[in-house]
Design a protein around this motif. Structure first.
Motif, PDB file in Angstrom:
ATOM      1  N   ARG A   1     -17.827  -6.565 -16.689  1.00 45.36           N
ATOM      2  CA  ARG A   1     -17.113  -5.283 -16.678  1.00 45.36           C
ATOM      3  C   ARG A   1     -16.214  -5.196 -15.449  1.00 45.36           C
ATOM      4  O   ARG A   1     -16.503  -5.801 -14.407  1.00 45.36           O
ATOM      5  CB  ARG A   1     -18.092  -4.114 -16.689  1.00 45.36           C
ATOM      6  CG  ARG A   1     -18.982  -4.056 -17.923  1.00 45.36           C
ATOM      7  CD  ARG A   1     -19.841  -2.817 -17.892  1.00 45.36           C
ATOM      8  NE  ARG A   1     -19.045  -1.602 -18.022  1.00 45.36           N
ATOM      9  CZ  ARG A   1     -19.471  -0.387 -17.706  1.00 45.36           C
ATOM     10  NH1 ARG A   1     -20.697  -0.223 -17.206  1.00 45.36           N
ATOM     11  NH2 ARG A   1     -18.704   0.668 -17.874  1.00 45.36           N
ATOM     12  N   VAL A   2     -15.142  -4.415 -15.559  1.00 46.76           N
ATOM     13  CA  VAL A   2     -14.187  -4.250 -14.465  1.00 46.76           C
ATOM     14  C   VAL A   2     -14.377  -2.866 -13.843  1.00 46.76           C
ATOM     15  O   VAL A   2     -14.469  -1.856 -14.556  1.00 46.76           O
ATOM     16  CB  VAL A   2     -12.725  -4.387 -14.967  1.00 46.76           C
ATOM     17  CG1 VAL A   2     -11.742  -4.193 -13.812  1.00 46.76           C
ATOM     18  CG2 VAL A   2     -12.516  -5.747 -15.613  1.00 46.76           C
ATOM     19  N   PHE A   3     -14.437  -2.847 -12.520  1.00 46.06           N
ATOM     20  CA  PHE A   3     -14.543  -1.594 -11.781  1.00 46.06           C
ATOM     21  C   PHE A   3     -13.389  -1.511 -10.776  1.00 46.06           C
ATOM     22  O   PHE A   3     -12.862  -2.545 -10.358  1.00 46.06           O
ATOM     23  CB  PHE A   3     -15.895  -1.509 -11.057  1.00 46.06           C
ATOM     24  CG  PHE A   3     -17.068  -1.442 -11.990  1.00 46.06           C
ATOM     25  CD1 PHE A   3     -17.626  -0.223 -12.350  1.00 46.06           C
ATOM     26  CD2 PHE A   3     -17.618  -2.611 -12.527  1.00 46.06           C
ATOM     27  CE1 PHE A   3     -18.706  -0.167 -13.219  1.00 46.06           C
ATOM     28  CE2 PHE A   3     -18.692  -2.566 -13.394  1.00 46.06           C
ATOM     29  CZ  PHE A   3     -19.242  -1.335 -13.742  1.00 46.06           C
ATOM     30  N   TYR A   4     -13.042  -0.294 -10.419  1.00 40.94           N
ATOM     31  CA  TYR A   4     -11.863  -0.074  -9.586  1.00 40.94           C
ATOM     32  C   TYR A   4     -12.203   0.693  -8.311  1.00 40.94           C
ATOM     33  O   TYR A   4     -13.094   1.555  -8.297  1.00 40.94           O
ATOM     34  CB  TYR A   4     -10.805   0.723 -10.361  1.00 40.94           C
ATOM     35  CG  TYR A   4     -10.302   0.035 -11.604  1.00 40.94           C
ATOM     36  CD1 TYR A   4      -9.182  -0.778 -11.561  1.00 40.94           C
ATOM     37  CD2 TYR A   4     -10.977   0.180 -12.819  1.00 40.94           C
ATOM     38  CE1 TYR A   4      -8.723  -1.414 -12.712  1.00 40.94           C
ATOM     39  CE2 TYR A   4     -10.531  -0.454 -13.968  1.00 40.94           C
ATOM     40  CZ  TYR A   4      -9.398  -1.255 -13.897  1.00 40.94           C
ATOM     41  OH  TYR A   4      -8.948  -1.882 -15.035  1.00 40.94           O
ATOM     42  N   SER A   5     -11.444   0.377  -7.243  1.00 45.65           N
ATOM     43  CA  SER A   5     -11.522   1.144  -5.999  1.00 45.65           C
ATOM     44  C   SER A   5     -10.127   1.200  -5.379  1.00 45.65           C
ATOM     45  O   SER A   5      -9.250   0.393  -5.719  1.00 45.65           O
ATOM     46  CB  SER A   5     -12.510   0.493  -5.014  1.00 45.65           C
ATOM     47  OG  SER A   5     -12.045  -0.789  -4.614  1.00 45.65           O
ATOM     48  N   ASN A   6      -9.925   2.156  -4.479  1.00 48.37           N
ATOM     49  CA  ASN A   6      -8.628   2.287  -3.806  1.00 48.37           C
ATOM     50  C   ASN A   6      -8.401   1.144  -2.822  1.00 48.37           C
ATOM     51  O   ASN A   6      -9.343   0.676  -2.169  1.00 48.37           O
ATOM     52  CB  ASN A   6      -8.566   3.591  -3.003  1.00 48.37           C
ATOM     53  CG  ASN A   6      -8.411   4.815  -3.869  1.00 48.37           C
ATOM     54  OD1 ASN A   6      -7.993   4.729  -5.018  1.00 48.37           O
ATOM     55  ND2 ASN A   6      -8.732   5.973  -3.313  1.00 48.37           N
ATOM     56  N   THR A   7      -7.172   0.716  -2.688  1.00 52.14           N
ATOM     57  CA  THR A   7      -6.807  -0.088  -1.529  1.00 52.14           C
ATOM     58  C   THR A   7      -6.719   0.858  -0.330  1.00 52.14           C
ATOM     59  O   THR A   7      -6.672   2.085  -0.483  1.00 52.14           O
ATOM     60  CB  THR A   7      -5.452  -0.775  -1.714  1.00 52.14           C
ATOM     61  OG1 THR A   7      -4.439   0.225  -1.894  1.00 52.14           O
ATOM     62  CG2 THR A   7      -5.473  -1.701  -2.928  1.00 52.14           C
ATOM     63  N   GLU A   8      -6.694   0.298   0.867  1.00 55.48           N
ATOM     64  CA  GLU A   8      -6.588   1.131   2.070  1.00 55.48           C
ATOM     65  C   GLU A   8      -5.302   1.960   2.035  1.00 55.48           C
ATOM     66  O   GLU A   8      -5.296   3.145   2.384  1.00 55.48           O
ATOM     67  CB  GLU A   8      -6.610   0.258   3.323  1.00 55.48           C
ATOM     68  CG  GLU A   8      -6.534   1.068   4.610  1.00 55.48           C
ATOM     69  CD  GLU A   8      -6.542   0.191   5.848  1.00 55.48           C
ATOM     70  OE1 GLU A   8      -6.452   0.743   6.964  1.00 55.48           O
ATOM     71  OE2 GLU A   8      -6.633  -1.048   5.708  1.00 55.48           O
ATOM     72  N   GLN A   9      -4.215   1.356   1.597  1.00 53.19           N
ATOM     73  CA  GLN A   9      -2.931   2.056   1.528  1.00 53.19           C
ATOM     74  C   GLN A   9      -3.010   3.278   0.617  1.00 53.19           C
ATOM     75  O   GLN A   9      -2.504   4.357   0.952  1.00 53.19           O
ATOM     76  CB  GLN A   9      -1.852   1.094   1.024  1.00 53.19           C
ATOM     77  CG  GLN A   9      -0.452   1.688   1.015  1.00 53.19           C
ATOM     78  CD  GLN A   9       0.562   0.706   0.437  1.00 53.19           C
ATOM     79  OE1 GLN A   9       0.313   0.091  -0.603  1.00 53.19           O
ATOM     80  NE2 GLN A   9       1.691   0.563   1.104  1.00 53.19           N
ATOM     81  N   ALA A  10      -3.661   3.128  -0.523  1.00 52.60           N
ATOM     82  CA  ALA A  10      -3.788   4.246  -1.460  1.00 52.60           C
ATOM     83  C   ALA A  10      -4.615   5.371  -0.869  1.00 52.60           C
ATOM     84  O   ALA A  10      -4.280   6.551  -1.007  1.00 52.60           O
ATOM     85  CB  ALA A  10      -4.396   3.766  -2.776  1.00 52.60           C
ATOM     86  N   SER A  11      -5.725   5.018  -0.207  1.00 53.72           N
ATOM     87  CA  SER A  11      -6.575   6.055   0.389  1.00 53.72           C
ATOM     88  C   SER A  11      -5.849   6.812   1.490  1.00 53.72           C
ATOM     89  O   SER A  11      -6.006   8.024   1.643  1.00 53.72           O
ATOM     90  CB  SER A  11      -7.856   5.429   0.951  1.00 53.72           C
ATOM     91  OG  SER A  11      -8.701   5.001  -0.098  1.00 53.72           O
ATOM     92  N   VAL A  12      -5.034   6.107   2.270  1.00 54.76           N
ATOM     93  CA  VAL A  12      -4.338   6.737   3.402  1.00 54.76           C
ATOM     94  C   VAL A  12      -3.193   7.624   2.934  1.00 54.76           C
ATOM     95  O   VAL A  12      -3.022   8.747   3.423  1.00 54.76           O
ATOM     96  CB  VAL A  12      -3.826   5.663   4.381  1.00 54.76           C
ATOM     97  CG1 VAL A  12      -2.903   6.284   5.431  1.00 54.76           C
ATOM     98  CG2 VAL A  12      -4.994   4.960   5.062  1.00 54.76           C
ATOM     99  N   TYR A  13      -2.408   7.156   1.969  1.00 56.57           N
ATOM    100  CA  TYR A  13      -1.163   7.851   1.646  1.00 56.57           C
ATOM    101  C   TYR A  13      -1.150   8.588   0.306  1.00 56.57           C
ATOM    102  O   TYR A  13      -0.308   9.464   0.099  1.00 56.57           O
ATOM    103  CB  TYR A  13       0.011   6.863   1.676  1.00 56.57           C
ATOM    104  CG  TYR A  13       0.286   6.321   3.052  1.00 56.57           C
ATOM    105  CD1 TYR A  13       0.782   7.140   4.059  1.00 56.57           C
ATOM    106  CD2 TYR A  13       0.045   4.984   3.347  1.00 56.57           C
ATOM    107  CE1 TYR A  13       1.036   6.638   5.328  1.00 56.57           C
ATOM    108  CE2 TYR A  13       0.288   4.472   4.611  1.00 56.57           C
ATOM    109  CZ  TYR A  13       0.782   5.304   5.603  1.00 56.57           C
ATOM    110  OH  TYR A  13       1.015   4.821   6.855  1.00 56.57           O
ATOM    111  N   LEU A  14      -2.048   8.247  -0.604  1.00 55.99           N
ATOM    112  CA  LEU A  14      -1.939   8.792  -1.959  1.00 55.99           C
ATOM    113  C   LEU A  14      -3.055   9.766  -2.326  1.00 55.99           C
ATOM    114  O   LEU A  14      -3.073  10.267  -3.444  1.00 55.99           O
ATOM    115  CB  LEU A  14      -1.889   7.644  -2.982  1.00 55.99           C
ATOM    116  CG  LEU A  14      -0.743   6.642  -2.785  1.00 55.99           C
ATOM    117  CD1 LEU A  14      -0.776   5.587  -3.887  1.00 55.99           C
ATOM    118  CD2 LEU A  14       0.614   7.335  -2.755  1.00 55.99           C
ATOM    119  N   THR A  15      -3.980  10.033  -1.426  1.00 57.07           N
ATOM    120  CA  THR A  15      -5.031  11.017  -1.686  1.00 57.07           C
ATOM    121  C   THR A  15      -4.660  12.350  -1.045  1.00 57.07           C
ATOM    122  O   THR A  15      -4.030  12.389   0.013  1.00 57.07           O
ATOM    123  CB  THR A  15      -6.379  10.537  -1.130  1.00 57.07           C
ATOM    124  OG1 THR A  15      -6.253  10.281   0.276  1.00 57.07           O
ATOM    125  CG2 THR A  15      -6.830   9.262  -1.835  1.00 57.07           C
TER     126      THR A  15
END
Length: 327
Positions: free
Chosen positions: A66-80
């Motif tokens: 199965r495939v699971f997903y998490s944010n990259t550091e860039q996404a957590s910093v700028y897109l949340t």
């Protein structure tokens, strides 16, 4: 040709809350879990997550097939939404306002004017009546500016030593984010935000608190009303909204209000002198066409505007594209 596909992928992912859901989770999530959390179809969510992975905004993790997903550091910093340097509000404004104006870029080029009437059904005879056509739209624009200065405002206000200027007036100061950066970098200064009455009201309500004791407000229209006396006047991303004639009109008013030895501090994105780039600024200039009355300029063009009204000792900082001059 397909750049808009990337833009809309990012816009929609933010709007749906993909990155917020993953930030809140203590572990990577499956497409099924994410689709349920954001209230979207599983098939659509899987395709969106796949594209975000390809854009290096999400990481994938394999577990028992199965495939699971998490944010990259860039996404957590700028897109949340919760990040102190989030671009979420900027992305929302790009998606819901700028993107719609750009649908009429061809008409803007043909006609040489902004496209608010076609995009939103409002007249643009008064630029900021169109830009602030509703309280919601005004708040979105202010959140856009707030997010920009939260990220780069410190670099902006420290590019030159502004410590000699104790009384500062931020013309069109909007949310007050740049004023906060000034008072943080220069503890002895006081900043007055000069803006339209409804902008001042919104800024007091949503952005500037009583804790910001060295920041005050002055309501008015900088083309019509007297400007507060100050040692330094900041015009951050203001002149690019206007024609050369209107810029000279505004700078003349600033020059007359300026104390002896005072200065004006311009913050703009600068084109190369031969107009060859940077491409980002060339695109910004097209955006000025579809949204405003103005354009992006070179350092020499801004210097000419300043010199035309009497300012001398004009300097600019090329690395982060700032320009300052002193009377």
């Amino acid at each position: 040709m397909e750049g808009f596909l990337i833009s809309k992928t990012v816009f929609s992912s933010c709007e749906l809350g993909v990155f917020d859901v993953l930030l809140a989770s203590e572990r990577p999530l499956s497409a099924e879990e994410i689709s349920q959390a954001i209230g979207a179809s599983l098939d659509g969510t899987q395709r969106l997550l796949s594209a975000c992975t390809g854009l290096q905004l999400l990481n994938t993790h394999q577990d028992k097939g199965r495939v699971f997903y998490s944010n990259t550091e860039q996404a957590s910093v700028y897109l949340t939404r919760s990040s102190p340097v989030s671009l979420y509000q900027s992305i929302q404004y790009s998606s819901r306002t700028i993107y719609l104006c750009w649908h009429y870029l061809t008409d803007a080029v043909r006609e040489g004017r902004n496209q608010y009437e076609k995009a939103f059904g409002v007249t643009s005879n008064d630029l900021f009546q169109a830009l602030y056509r509703s309280d919601e739209e005004m708040l979105k624009f202010m959140q856009l500016m707030n997010s920009i200065w939260n990220i780069c405002g410190k670099d902006v206000v420290t590019a030159f030593d502004l410590s000699p200027f104790k009384i500062i007036c931020d013309l069109g100061g909007c949310s007050g984010a740049l004023a906060k950066q000034c008072t943080s970098a220069y503890p002895e200064c006081r900043v007055t935000i000069f803006d339209l009455p409804k902008v001042v009201h919104t800024s007091r309500e949503h952005f500037v608190t009583e804790a910001d004791q060295r920041i005050s407000f002055h309501e008015g229209d900088f083309f019509k009303d007297p400007l507060p006396k100050a040692d330094l006047y900041i015009l951050a991303r203001i002149l690019h909204d206007w024609t050369d004639e209107r810029c000279i009109e505004l700078l003349s008013r600033v020059y007359k209000a300026c104390k002896p030895g005072g200065a004006v501090f311009l913050v703009e994105a600068l084109l190369h002198e031969d107009g060859s780039g940077p491409v980002t600024v060339q695109l910004y200039s097209l955006n000025m066409l579809v949204q405003t009355e103005g354009k992006e300029r070179t350092a020499a063009q801004y210097a000419a505007l300043l010199a035309a009204v009497g300012f001398t000792d004009i300097q600019h900082h090329q690395q982060i594209r700032l320009l300052v001059c002193q009377d």
